[in-house]
Design an enzyme around this catalytic site. Structure first.
Site, PDB file in Angstrom:
ATOM      1  N   LYS A 130       8.264   3.433   0.246  1.00 16.24           N
ATOM      2  CA  LYS A 130       7.508   3.008   0.771  1.00 16.24           C
ATOM      3  C   LYS A 130       7.665   2.687   2.854  1.00 16.24           C
ATOM      4  O   LYS A 130       9.256   1.225   2.775  1.00 16.24           O
ATOM      5  CB  LYS A 130       6.256   2.691   0.726  1.00 16.24           C
ATOM      6  CG  LYS A 130       5.959   1.117   1.148  1.00 16.24           C
ATOM      7  CD  LYS A 130       4.545   0.823   0.408  1.00 16.24           C
ATOM      8  CE  LYS A 130       4.514  -0.894   0.789  1.00 16.24           C
ATOM      9  NZ  LYS A 130       3.827  -2.188   1.815  1.00 16.24           N
ATOM     10  N   LYS A 133       7.718  -3.663   6.445  1.00 19.81           N
ATOM     11  CA  LYS A 133       8.718  -4.649   7.173  1.00 19.81           C
ATOM     12  C   LYS A 133       9.486  -5.124   6.755  1.00 19.81           C
ATOM     13  O   LYS A 133      10.418  -5.737   7.166  1.00 19.81           O
ATOM     14  CB  LYS A 133       8.048  -5.387   8.148  1.00 19.81           C
ATOM     15  CG  LYS A 133       6.847  -6.282   6.811  1.00 19.81           C
ATOM     16  CD  LYS A 133       5.984  -6.815   7.920  1.00 19.81           C
ATOM     17  CE  LYS A 133       3.870  -7.478   6.471  1.00 19.81           C
ATOM     18  NZ  LYS A 133       3.346  -6.983   6.490  1.00 19.81           N
ATOM     19  N   LYS A 171       9.392  -7.740  -7.023  1.00 21.43           N
ATOM     20  CA  LYS A 171       9.637  -9.101  -6.617  1.00 21.43           C
ATOM     21  C   LYS A 171      10.520 -10.608  -7.217  1.00 21.43           C
ATOM     22  O   LYS A 171      11.105 -10.522  -6.664  1.00 21.43           O
ATOM     23  CB  LYS A 171       8.300  -9.456  -5.852  1.00 21.43           C
ATOM     24  CG  LYS A 171       8.147  -8.755  -4.477  1.00 21.43           C
ATOM     25  CD  LYS A 171       7.217  -9.294  -3.684  1.00 21.43           C
ATOM     26  CE  LYS A 171       5.948  -8.403  -2.738  1.00 21.43           C
ATOM     27  NZ  LYS A 171       5.452  -9.378  -1.371  1.00 21.43           N
TER      28      LYS A 171
HETATM   29  P1  ADP Z   1       4.447  -4.090   4.359  1.00 26.50           P
HETATM   30  O1  ADP Z   1       4.690  -3.778   3.284  1.00 26.50           O
HETATM   31  O2  ADP Z   1       5.208  -4.125   5.275  1.00 26.50           O
HETATM   32  O3  ADP Z   1       4.977  -6.019   4.138  1.00 26.50           O
HETATM   33  P2  ADP Z   1       2.232  -4.953   4.342  1.00 26.50           P
HETATM   34  O4  ADP Z   1       1.607  -5.167   2.868  1.00 26.50           O
HETATM   35  O5  ADP Z   1       1.644  -6.096   5.192  1.00 26.50           O
HETATM   36  O6  ADP Z   1       3.044  -4.373   4.747  1.00 26.50           O
HETATM   37  O7  ADP Z   1       0.181  -3.778   4.215  1.00 26.50           O
HETATM   38  C1  ADP Z   1      -0.060  -4.171   4.520  1.00 26.50           C
HETATM   39  C2  ADP Z   1      -1.993  -2.987   4.131  1.00 26.50           C
HETATM   40  O8  ADP Z   1      -1.495  -1.590   4.661  1.00 26.50           O
HETATM   41  C3  ADP Z   1      -2.290  -3.395   2.882  1.00 26.50           C
HETATM   42  O9  ADP Z   1      -3.313  -2.080   2.981  1.00 26.50           O
HETATM   43  C4  ADP Z   1      -1.326  -1.453   2.836  1.00 26.50           C
HETATM   44  O10 ADP Z   1      -1.642  -1.231   0.895  1.00 26.50           O
HETATM   45  C5  ADP Z   1      -0.642  -1.416   3.733  1.00 26.50           C
HETATM   46  N1  ADP Z   1       0.414  -0.985   4.197  1.00 26.50           N
HETATM   47  C6  ADP Z   1       1.822  -1.244   3.840  1.00 26.50           C
HETATM   48  N2  ADP Z   1       2.751  -0.163   4.565  1.00 26.50           N
HETATM   49  C7  ADP Z   1       1.890   0.716   4.083  1.00 26.50           C
HETATM   50  C8  ADP Z   1       2.644   2.727   4.029  1.00 26.50           C
HETATM   51  N3  ADP Z   1       4.298   2.046   3.901  1.00 26.50           N
HETATM   52  N4  ADP Z   1       2.101   3.804   3.717  1.00 26.50           N
HETATM   53  C9  ADP Z   1       0.723   3.148   4.177  1.00 26.50           C
HETATM   54  N5  ADP Z   1      -0.215   1.985   4.125  1.00 26.50           N
HETATM   55  C10 ADP Z   1       1.437   1.437   4.034  1.00 26.50           C
END
Ligand code: ADP
Ligand code: TRP
Length: 325
Positions: A195, A198, A115
Site C-alpha cells: 500500500k 509515507k 510493526k
Molecule cells: P501512512 O500509512 O502513510 O502512515 P496514515 O496511517 O497516516 O498513512 O493513514 C491515514 C488515513 O489514510 C487512514 O485512514 C488510512 O487508512 C488511509 N490510508 C493510508 N494509506 C492509504 C492507501 N495507500 N490507500 C488508501 N487509504 C490509505
C-alpha cells in the site's frame, strides 16, 4: 432516527499523500455536509508517540497537517476539528478499555504484528494502539469511521471492545462501522504490491509535492509484472489514479490502447502526472497561504478542541457512573 456521528483521525507523522487522501480525507470532506455538526476529525498525536524519531518533529507535522486538512477542504464551521492531545479524557477511557480487552485480541492485529516484527523493543504503546483508537471513536459516540482499508481491523476491534464493555458495565456504547471509499487501498508507485505509505520512500505522491516532484515520482512508477496474463499491479494502480483525477474519455482512450497493446506507459504516466499536478494546484496554493499564519491554524484547532472536550467529558461522566466511580 438521530443522525449518525462520524469520527476519524490521522497521525501527524508526515505529509498527506494521495493514498490517505483517496482512502480517507476526501471522504471526510464529502461527509461534512451530510453530517454537518456531527463529524469529529483530529490529528492523532498520542498515537504518533509510538515512533520516537518521527515524533521528534510532531509539532511541525501537526501544524502542516492542520494546514493540509484545511487546504483539502475541511470546514471547521461544519465539523469539530482538533488535536487528540487536547482531549486527555481519551487516555482515561483507553485505560478503562484496557481492563476489558484480552491481550490476544491485540496481538492478532496485522499492524501490531508487522510493526513489532521490525521493532527492536516492542513497547506497550504499540500493542495498545488500537485500544486508544477505540477510545477515540467511542468517546464521541462514533457510529461510522471513514478510513482506508488498513484500518478496518482496528474498527472491528472497536466493536469488540464496545461489546465487552457493554456486557460488563451495561449498555453504554454503540458498535461503530468502517466507512470505506472505492479507493480504500491505493498502492505504492515503486512497490505496487504494497500500500502507498509515507514510510516507504518513493512510494507516495504527497499532496504538497511540487509539479516536478510529482512528475518524477510518477515517471518512476513500476509497471512491469511477473504474471503475464493479468494487468500488472502498477499499471492497475496508475489507471486507478487516472480514473480519480483525469477525465473519463482520456482514461478510456488509454484503456483501449492497453487492450490492443498499443499503450506506451511513458504517455500514460505523463497523463496521470499532468492530472495530479492540475488537481492539487489549488491545494498547494491554499496550503502555502495557510502556513503563513500558523497561529490561525492553531486557533481553529483549539476552538474545535473545546467542543470535542465537552462531548468527551459528557461521555466520561456516564462511563464513571456505570463503573460506580
Ligand atoms: P501512512 O500509512 O502513510 O502512515 P496514515 O496511517 O497516516 O498513512 O493513514 C491515514 C488515513 O489514510 C487512514 O485512514 C488510512 O487508512 C488511509 N490510508 C493510508 N494509506 C492509504 C492507501 N495507500 N490507500 C488508501 N487509504 C490509505
Ligand atoms: N490509526 C489511524 C491511522 O493510522 C489513526 C487513528 C487514530 C484513527 N485514532 C483514530 C482513525 C480513530 C479512525 C478513528 O490512520
Amino acid at each position: 432516527m438521530e443522525k449518525e456521528t462520524i469520527v476519524s483521525g490521522i497521525q501527524p507523522t508526515g505529509a498527506l499523500h494521495v493514498g490517505g487522501y483517496l482512502g480517507a480525507i476526501r471522504n471526510w470532506v464529502e461527509l461534512q455536509d451530510e453530517y454537518r455538526g456531527r463529524c469529529y476529525f483530529f490529528t492523532a498525536d498520542y498515537h504518533a508517540m509510538n515512533e520516537p524519531e518521527t515524533f521528534a518533529n510532531c509539532a511541525t507535522y501537526r501544524t502542516e497537517l492542520g494546514a493540509e486538512l484545511l487546504a483539502a477542504g475541511l470546514d471547521p464551521k461544519k465539523i469539530t476539528l482538533f488535536h487528540q492531545k487536547d482531549v486527555p479524557e481519551v487516555t482515561e477511557l483507553c485505560w478503562m478499555f484496557d481492563t476489558v480487552v484480552p491481550v490476544t485480541f491485540l496481538e492478532r492485529m496485522t499492524q501490531f504484528k508487522d510493526k513489532s516484527e521490525r521493532a527492536k523493543t516492542v513497547n506497550a504503546g504499540l500493542l495498545n494502539y488500537p485500544v486508544l483508537q477505540a477510545a477515540d471513536i467511542l468517546i464521541y459516540g462514533g457510529d461510522r469511521v471513514p478510513v482506508g482499508e488498513d484500518q478496518i481491523q482496528h474498527v472491528e476491534l472497536t466493536r469488540d471492545i464496545a461489546r465487552f464493555w457493554n456486557n460488563r458495565f451495561g449498555q453504554t456504547f454503540a458498535e461503530p462501522k468502517p466507512l470505506l471509499t472505492k479507493t480504500a487501498r491505493v498502492m505504492s508507485l515503486n512497490f505496487p504490491e504494497r500500500k502507498m505509505s509515507k514510510s516507504i520512500p518513493g512510494s507516495a505522491v504527497f499532496l504538497a509535492d511540487s509539479p516536478d516532484e510529482i512528475r518524477a515520482k510518477v515517471r518512476k512508477a513500476v509497471t512491469a509484472s511477473s504474471a503475464e496474463d493479468s494487468m500488472p499491479a502498477g499499471v492497475a494502480n496508475l489507471f486507478e489514479l487516472f480514473a480519480e483525477f483525469g477525465p473519463a474519455e482520456e482514461v478510456e482512450k488509454f484503456q483501449k490502447q492497453y487492450a490492443d497493446r498499443s499503450i506506451r506507459y511513458s504517455e500514460l504516466k505523463d497523463a496521470v502526472a499532468d492530472h495530479l499536478i492540475a488537481y492539487f494546484a489549488p491545494f498547494r496554493a491554499r496550503r502555502e497561504e495557510l502556513l503563513r499564519h500558523p497561529n490561525e491554524i492553531e486557533k481553529v484547532f483549539q476552538q474545535g478542541a473545546k467542543r470535542a472536550r465537552a462531548k468527551a467529558q459528557e461521555t466520561m461522566q456516564i462511563v464513571r457512573k456505570k463503573i460506580g466511580f
